[in-house]
Write a protein that holds these residues in place. Structure first.
Motif, PDB file in Angstrom:
ATOM      1  N   LYS A  23      -5.218  -3.313  12.842  1.00 52.75           N
ATOM      2  CA  LYS A  23      -5.848  -4.422  13.545  1.00 52.75           C
ATOM      3  C   LYS A  23      -4.819  -4.929  14.547  1.00 52.75           C
ATOM      4  CE  LYS A  23      -7.739  -9.023  12.874  1.00 52.75           C
ATOM      5  NZ  LYS A  23      -8.157 -10.052  11.922  1.00 52.75           N
ATOM      6  N   HIS A  24      -5.230  -5.157  15.781  1.00 56.50           N
ATOM      7  CA  HIS A  24      -4.306  -5.604  16.824  1.00 56.50           C
ATOM      8  C   HIS A  24      -4.559  -7.077  17.119  1.00 56.50           C
ATOM      9  CE1 HIS A  24      -2.616  -1.660  17.836  1.00 56.50           C
ATOM     10  NE2 HIS A  24      -3.748  -1.251  17.303  1.00 56.50           N
ATOM     11  N   GLY A  37      -0.306 -16.856   4.180  1.00 60.92           N
ATOM     12  CA  GLY A  37       0.691 -16.483   3.182  1.00 60.92           C
ATOM     13  C   GLY A  37       0.409 -15.215   2.402  1.00 60.92           C
ATOM     14  N   LYS A  38      -0.515 -14.402   2.863  1.00 60.61           N
ATOM     15  CA  LYS A  38      -0.877 -13.195   2.107  1.00 60.61           C
ATOM     16  C   LYS A  38      -0.462 -11.910   2.817  1.00 60.61           C
ATOM     17  CE  LYS A  38      -4.785 -15.601   0.142  1.00 60.61           C
ATOM     18  NZ  LYS A  38      -6.205 -15.849   0.242  1.00 60.61           N
ATOM     19  N   VAL A  39       0.439 -12.025   3.777  1.00 58.54           N
ATOM     20  CA  VAL A  39       0.830 -10.868   4.574  1.00 58.54           C
ATOM     21  C   VAL A  39       2.345 -10.689   4.534  1.00 58.54           C
ATOM     22  CG1 VAL A  39       1.001 -12.164   6.740  1.00 58.54           C
ATOM     23  CG2 VAL A  39       0.481  -9.743   6.831  1.00 58.54           C
ATOM     24  N   ALA A  40       2.776  -9.434   4.477  1.00 58.59           N
ATOM     25  CA  ALA A  40       4.194  -9.111   4.633  1.00 58.59           C
ATOM     26  C   ALA A  40       4.442  -8.939   6.129  1.00 58.59           C
ATOM     27  CB  ALA A  40       4.530  -7.823   3.900  1.00 58.59           C
ATOM     28  N   PRO A  80      -1.509  -6.665   2.830  1.00 58.16           N
ATOM     29  CA  PRO A  80      -1.626  -6.662   4.293  1.00 58.16           C
ATOM     30  C   PRO A  80      -0.226  -6.758   4.906  1.00 58.16           C
ATOM     31  CG  PRO A  80      -3.188  -8.202   3.319  1.00 58.16           C
ATOM     32  CD  PRO A  80      -2.276  -7.730   2.215  1.00 58.16           C
ATOM     33  N   THR A  81       0.019  -5.963   5.942  1.00 62.36           N
ATOM     34  CA  THR A  81       1.349  -5.873   6.532  1.00 62.36           C
ATOM     35  C   THR A  81       1.262  -6.027   8.043  1.00 62.36           C
ATOM     36  OG1 THR A  81       1.981  -4.358   4.757  1.00 62.36           O
ATOM     37  CG2 THR A  81       3.406  -4.414   6.681  1.00 62.36           C
ATOM     38  N   LYS A 100       1.372   7.180   7.436  1.00 62.14           N
ATOM     39  CA  LYS A 100       1.777   8.389   6.704  1.00 62.14           C
ATOM     40  C   LYS A 100       2.120   8.069   5.256  1.00 62.14           C
ATOM     41  CE  LYS A 100       5.790  11.375   6.598  1.00 62.14           C
ATOM     42  NZ  LYS A 100       7.045  11.683   7.261  1.00 62.14           N
ATOM     43  N   LEU A 101       2.718   6.893   5.031  1.00 62.82           N
ATOM     44  CA  LEU A 101       3.126   6.493   3.684  1.00 62.82           C
ATOM     45  C   LEU A 101       1.991   5.872   2.870  1.00 62.82           C
ATOM     46  CD1 LEU A 101       6.650   5.035   4.498  1.00 62.82           C
ATOM     47  CD2 LEU A 101       6.115   7.222   3.407  1.00 62.82           C
ATOM     48  N   GLY A 102       0.824   5.724   3.486  1.00 56.60           N
ATOM     49  CA  GLY A 102      -0.337   5.246   2.737  1.00 56.60           C
ATOM     50  C   GLY A 102      -0.677   3.777   2.879  1.00 56.60           C
ATOM     51  N   PHE A 103      -0.066   3.079   3.828  1.00 56.01           N
ATOM     52  CA  PHE A 103      -0.427   1.680   4.074  1.00 56.01           C
ATOM     53  C   PHE A 103      -1.823   1.658   4.706  1.00 56.01           C
ATOM     54  CE2 PHE A 103       4.077   1.465   3.652  1.00 56.01           C
ATOM     55  CZ  PHE A 103       4.370   0.187   3.199  1.00 56.01           C
ATOM     56  N   LYS A 104      -2.689   0.827   4.166  1.00 58.83           N
ATOM     57  CA  LYS A 104      -4.077   0.791   4.647  1.00 58.83           C
ATOM     58  C   LYS A 104      -4.417  -0.460   5.444  1.00 58.83           C
ATOM     59  CE  LYS A 104      -5.181   4.586   2.499  1.00 58.83           C
ATOM     60  NZ  LYS A 104      -4.997   5.792   3.244  1.00 58.83           N
ATOM     61  N   ASN A 105      -3.769  -1.573   5.158  1.00 62.28           N
ATOM     62  CA  ASN A 105      -4.121  -2.844   5.791  1.00 62.28           C
ATOM     63  C   ASN A 105      -3.014  -3.265   6.747  1.00 62.28           C
ATOM     64  OD1 ASN A 105      -5.183  -5.309   6.459  1.00 62.28           O
ATOM     65  ND2 ASN A 105      -5.514  -5.979   4.354  1.00 62.28           N
ATOM     66  N   LEU A 106      -2.980  -2.605   7.907  1.00 60.94           N
ATOM     67  CA  LEU A 106      -1.927  -2.844   8.893  1.00 60.94           C
ATOM     68  C   LEU A 106      -2.410  -3.740  10.024  1.00 60.94           C
ATOM     69  CD1 LEU A 106      -0.541   0.784   9.133  1.00 60.94           C
ATOM     70  CD2 LEU A 106       0.617  -1.188   8.118  1.00 60.94           C
TER      71      LEU A 106
END
Length: 125
Positions: A23-24, A37-40, A80-81, A100-106
């Motif tokens: 998501k941009h 507060g739910k995002v890295a 979420p990251t 590639k490492l499997g992060f889905k919520n970027l």
């Protein structure tokens, strides 16, 4: 031929974004996401850039470091990251590694830290 080439050049950015699962967002939307507060928040700039100023709570993982991928591998892939660099170029490259490492919520901060600071958002020094 020239018309086809022009059409392809106009379509290319759209196709690139369509293949990008992140998501941009701009600074205002990123600030709202961070406030929840739910995002890295991952800052992929150099340690020196990070020391000069960063987003509160951000973790610095330099995309140029030898162990960049290994450091990302230690993160929670389900959280979420939000990923950013200074202007957006390095973090766009980093998104590929996250995927590639499997992060889905970027989430990508499109104008990077520079856009964040320019919009008057808080900066930690």
């Amino acid at each position: 031929m020239k018309t086809l080439l022009t059409a392809l050049l106009l379509l290319l950015p759209t196709l690139m974004l369509a293949a990008d699962p992140a998501k941009h967002v701009k600074a205002d939307e990123a600030a709202k996401i961070i406030a929840d507060g739910k995002v890295a928040v991952i800052d992929v700039r150099t340690p020196d850039e990070f020391k000069d100023g960063h987003i509160q709570g951000a973790k610095n993982i330099d995309i140029m470091s030898q162990d960049f991928e290994a450091q990302l591998g230690k993160l929670d892939k389900t959280q979420p990251t939000l990923v950013h660099c200074q202007a957006g170029g390095r973090s766009m490259r980093a998104l590929k590694v996250f995927e590639k490492l499997g992060f889905k919520n970027l989430i990508h901060l499109d104008e990077g830290f520079g856009g964040w600071a320019a919009s008057g958002k808080p900066v930690v020094k």
